[in-house]
Design a protein around this motif. Structure first.
Motif, PDB file in Angstrom:
ATOM      1  N   VAL B  89      96.050  68.576  17.714  1.00 28.03           N
ATOM      2  CA  VAL B  89      97.435  69.314  17.206  1.00 28.03           C
ATOM      3  C   VAL B  89      97.068  70.459  16.065  1.00 28.03           C
ATOM      4  CG1 VAL B  89      99.064  68.579  15.418  1.00 28.03           C
ATOM      5  CG2 VAL B  89      97.904  66.830  16.739  1.00 28.03           C
ATOM      6  N   TYR B  90      98.029  71.433  16.554  1.00 27.39           N
ATOM      7  CA  TYR B  90      97.951  72.710  15.739  1.00 27.39           C
ATOM      8  C   TYR B  90      98.886  72.689  14.649  1.00 27.39           C
ATOM      9  CZ  TYR B  90      94.543  73.806  19.162  1.00 27.39           C
ATOM     10  OH  TYR B  90      93.195  73.773  20.016  1.00 27.39           O
ATOM     11  N   LEU B  91      98.624  72.744  13.400  1.00 26.39           N
ATOM     12  CA  LEU B  91      99.424  72.353  12.426  1.00 26.39           C
ATOM     13  C   LEU B  91      99.530  74.014  11.779  1.00 26.39           C
ATOM     14  CD1 LEU B  91      97.758  69.435  10.779  1.00 26.39           C
ATOM     15  CD2 LEU B  91      99.863  69.540  11.783  1.00 26.39           C
ATOM     16  N   CYS B  92     100.569  74.469  11.419  1.00 26.49           N
ATOM     17  CA  CYS B  92     100.920  75.427  10.642  1.00 26.49           C
ATOM     18  C   CYS B  92     101.343  75.239   9.489  1.00 26.49           C
ATOM     19  CB  CYS B  92     102.069  76.431  11.572  1.00 26.49           C
ATOM     20  SG  CYS B  92     102.402  77.815  10.456  1.00 26.49           S
ATOM     21  N   ALA B  93     101.059  75.944   8.289  1.00 29.21           N
ATOM     22  CA  ALA B  93     101.318  75.649   6.686  1.00 29.21           C
ATOM     23  C   ALA B  93     101.423  76.899   6.042  1.00 29.21           C
ATOM     24  CB  ALA B  93     100.140  74.881   6.449  1.00 29.21           C
ATOM     25  N   SER B  94     102.438  76.742   4.966  1.00 29.42           N
ATOM     26  CA  SER B  94     102.629  77.884   4.206  1.00 29.42           C
ATOM     27  C   SER B  94     102.410  77.506   2.765  1.00 29.42           C
ATOM     28  CB  SER B  94     103.720  78.600   4.603  1.00 29.42           C
ATOM     29  OG  SER B  94     104.838  77.781   4.267  1.00 29.42           O
ATOM     30  N   SER B  95     102.266  78.395   2.028  1.00 31.58           N
ATOM     31  CA  SER B  95     102.190  78.257   0.721  1.00 31.58           C
ATOM     32  C   SER B  95     102.640  79.787  -0.090  1.00 31.58           C
ATOM     33  CB  SER B  95     100.875  77.962  -0.170  1.00 31.58           C
ATOM     34  OG  SER B  95      99.833  78.914   0.152  1.00 31.58           O
ATOM     35  N   LEU B  96     102.966  79.572  -1.473  1.00 37.22           N
ATOM     36  CA  LEU B  96     103.229  80.883  -2.249  1.00 37.22           C
ATOM     37  C   LEU B  96     102.219  81.835  -2.447  1.00 37.22           C
ATOM     38  CD1 LEU B  96     105.413  79.278  -5.116  1.00 37.22           C
ATOM     39  CD2 LEU B  96     106.180  80.668  -3.208  1.00 37.22           C
ATOM     40  N   GLY B  97     101.203  81.189  -2.572  1.00 33.39           N
ATOM     41  CA  GLY B  97      99.856  82.067  -2.644  1.00 33.39           C
ATOM     42  C   GLY B  97      98.387  81.355  -2.096  1.00 33.39           C
ATOM     43  N   ALA B  98      97.748  82.103  -2.259  1.00 25.00           N
ATOM     44  CA  ALA B  98      96.465  81.647  -1.484  1.00 25.00           C
ATOM     45  C   ALA B  98      95.676  80.548  -2.349  1.00 25.00           C
ATOM     46  CB  ALA B  98      95.343  82.750  -1.295  1.00 25.00           C
ATOM     47  N   SER B  99      95.602  80.587  -3.629  1.00 23.64           N
ATOM     48  CA  SER B  99      95.010  79.453  -4.514  1.00 23.64           C
ATOM     49  C   SER B  99      95.886  78.588  -5.423  1.00 23.64           C
ATOM     50  CB  SER B  99      93.904  80.062  -5.155  1.00 23.64           C
ATOM     51  OG  SER B  99      93.080  78.877  -5.739  1.00 23.64           O
ATOM     52  N   GLY B 100      95.559  77.548  -5.604  1.00 27.69           N
ATOM     53  CA  GLY B 100      96.128  76.689  -6.552  1.00 27.69           C
ATOM     54  C   GLY B 100      97.759  76.590  -6.455  1.00 27.69           C
ATOM     55  N   ASN B 101      97.797  76.576  -5.231  1.00 28.15           N
ATOM     56  CA  ASN B 101      99.382  76.207  -4.999  1.00 28.15           C
ATOM     57  C   ASN B 101      99.452  75.233  -3.783  1.00 28.15           C
ATOM     58  OD1 ASN B 101     101.101  78.545  -6.065  1.00 28.15           O
ATOM     59  ND2 ASN B 101      99.369  79.569  -4.959  1.00 28.15           N
ATOM     60  N   THR B 102     100.554  74.468  -3.868  1.00 29.29           N
ATOM     61  CA  THR B 102     101.059  73.541  -2.719  1.00 29.29           C
ATOM     62  C   THR B 102     100.771  73.936  -1.255  1.00 29.29           C
ATOM     63  OG1 THR B 102     101.921  72.071  -4.416  1.00 29.29           O
ATOM     64  CG2 THR B 102     102.382  71.442  -2.185  1.00 29.29           C
ATOM     65  N   ILE B 103     100.216  73.300  -0.478  1.00 27.75           N
ATOM     66  CA  ILE B 103     100.492  73.850   0.849  1.00 27.75           C
ATOM     67  C   ILE B 103     101.365  72.942   1.666  1.00 27.75           C
ATOM     68  CG2 ILE B 103      99.160  74.179   2.996  1.00 27.75           C
ATOM     69  CD1 ILE B 103      96.642  74.468   1.545  1.00 27.75           C
ATOM     70  N   TYR B 104     102.500  73.565   2.151  1.00 29.46           N
ATOM     71  CA  TYR B 104     103.526  72.686   3.074  1.00 29.46           C
ATOM     72  C   TYR B 104     103.195  72.820   4.535  1.00 29.46           C
ATOM     73  CZ  TYR B 104     106.030  72.882  -1.330  1.00 29.46           C
ATOM     74  OH  TYR B 104     106.240  72.691  -2.845  1.00 29.46           O
ATOM     75  N   PHE B 105     103.289  71.811   5.200  1.00 29.56           N
ATOM     76  CA  PHE B 105     102.669  71.774   6.422  1.00 29.56           C
ATOM     77  C   PHE B 105     104.036  71.501   7.444  1.00 29.56           C
ATOM     78  CE2 PHE B 105      98.310  71.391   6.943  1.00 29.56           C
ATOM     79  CZ  PHE B 105      97.709  71.302   5.458  1.00 29.56           C
ATOM     80  N   GLY B 106     103.898  72.257   8.564  1.00 29.38           N
ATOM     81  CA  GLY B 106     104.861  71.697   9.804  1.00 29.38           C
ATOM     82  C   GLY B 106     104.604  70.462  10.440  1.00 29.38           C
ATOM     83  N   GLU B 107     105.183  70.062  11.281  1.00 28.75           N
ATOM     84  CA  GLU B 107     105.120  68.692  12.032  1.00 28.75           C
ATOM     85  C   GLU B 107     103.831  68.887  12.930  1.00 28.75           C
ATOM     86  OE1 GLU B 107     106.882  66.674   9.522  1.00 28.75           O
ATOM     87  OE2 GLU B 107     106.817  65.483  11.378  1.00 28.75           O
ATOM     88  N   GLY B 108     103.507  69.947  13.344  1.00 29.95           N
ATOM     89  CA  GLY B 108     102.242  70.402  14.453  1.00 29.95           C
ATOM     90  C   GLY B 108     102.779  70.473  15.698  1.00 29.95           C
ATOM     91  N   SER B 109     102.038  71.158  16.399  1.00 29.03           N
ATOM     92  CA  SER B 109     102.240  71.116  18.028  1.00 29.03           C
ATOM     93  C   SER B 109     101.142  70.369  18.645  1.00 29.03           C
ATOM     94  CB  SER B 109     102.144  72.905  18.259  1.00 29.03           C
ATOM     95  OG  SER B 109     103.442  73.326  17.663  1.00 29.03           O
ATOM     96  N   TRP B 110     101.360  69.421  19.371  1.00 27.54           N
ATOM     97  CA  TRP B 110     100.433  68.612  20.064  1.00 27.54           C
ATOM     98  C   TRP B 110     100.020  69.328  21.419  1.00 27.54           C
ATOM     99  CZ3 TRP B 110      98.908  63.382  18.544  1.00 27.54           C
ATOM    100  CH2 TRP B 110      99.580  63.047  17.341  1.00 27.54           C
ATOM    101  N   LEU B 111      98.638  69.698  21.627  1.00 23.40           N
ATOM    102  CA  LEU B 111      98.253  70.425  22.888  1.00 23.40           C
ATOM    103  C   LEU B 111      97.506  69.434  23.581  1.00 23.40           C
ATOM    104  CD1 LEU B 111      98.017  72.577  24.710  1.00 23.40           C
ATOM    105  CD2 LEU B 111      96.163  73.345  23.395  1.00 23.40           C
ATOM    106  N   THR B 112      97.911  69.249  24.828  1.00 21.90           N
ATOM    107  CA  THR B 112      96.822  68.347  25.688  1.00 21.90           C
ATOM    108  C   THR B 112      96.511  69.330  26.777  1.00 21.90           C
ATOM    109  OG1 THR B 112      97.912  66.247  25.203  1.00 21.90           O
ATOM    110  CG2 THR B 112      96.267  66.338  27.087  1.00 21.90           C
TER     111      THR B 112
END
Lengths: 109, 114
Positions: B89-112
């Protein structure tokens, strides 16, 4: 590596009981975060504890951090069926955030 | 607030073929991550962007994987040619900044890869 390592790898408990998961890491960190992942879904942030904090609460969650032992624990009180998921600790050393392999928690009815 | 969007959700390809995944992070988030998660394991960071610059790609197999973040917003992750061990599964995520911030994840892309 600063990677966190969760313990146990898997945990099954009865609904209503408390669940405790542990995370150990190797290098100094700025903060440590816990995430939950339901089967087939993305990760969801639960709680962040900074290196100068020792304990933090959020609802039924209690997180402790012992920087001298380089370990953290996540306690879920009064577990529910919906708590069945994988739980990951993520260590933040300031330059990157690294996830552990996770604890798979199964709540039995 | 819209979450992290990823597509496609599922993809099956044959080995040696190519595949591309797309990610739209939460608006205003400067940091974007691509993680690879193999079944039963934790997410492994492939690449981290700060705006449109690469912060960390030390675990990205650069002979076959590439990623870009256009104008510091959307991002694409490409695999060419795919190998069987890329099934994950390839998960993309984002956050406000690089450290000390919550990371928000997408639902993922499942690759077979077959």
């Amino acid at each position: 590596s600063q990677q966190g390592e969760e313990d146990p790898q898997a945990l099954s408990i009865q609904e209503g009981e408390n669940a405790t998961m542990n995370c150990s890491y190797k290098t100094s960190i700025n903060n440590l975060q816990w995430y939950r992942q339901n089967s087939g879904r993305g990760l969801v942030h639960l709680i962040l504890i900074r290196s100068n904090e020792r304990e933090k609460h959020s609802g039924r969650l209690r997180v402790t951090l012992d920087t001298s032992k380089k370990s953290s624990s996540l306690l879920i009180t009064a577990s529910r069926a919906a708590d069945t998921a994988s739980y990951f600790c993520a260590t933040d050393g300031g330059d990157k955030i690294i996830f552990g392999k996770g604890t798979r928690l199964h709540i039995l009815p | 607030e819209a979450g992290v969007a990823q597509s496609p959700r599922y993809k099956i390809i044959e080995k040696r073929q190519s595949v591309a995944f797309w990610c739209n992070p939460i608006s205003g988030h400067a940091t974007l991550y691509w993680y690879q998660q193999i079944l039963g394991q934790g997410p492994k960071l492939l690449i981290q962007f700060q705006n449109n610059g690469v912060v960390d790609d030390s675990q990205l197999p650069k002979d076959r994987f590439s990623a870009e973040r256009l104008k510091g917003v959307d991002s694409t992750l490409k695999i060419q040619p795919a190998k069987l061990e890329d099934s994950a599964v390839y998960l993309c995520a984002s956050s406000l900044g690089a450290s000390g911030n919550t990371i928000y994840f997408g639902e993922g892309s499942w690759l077979t890869v077959v």
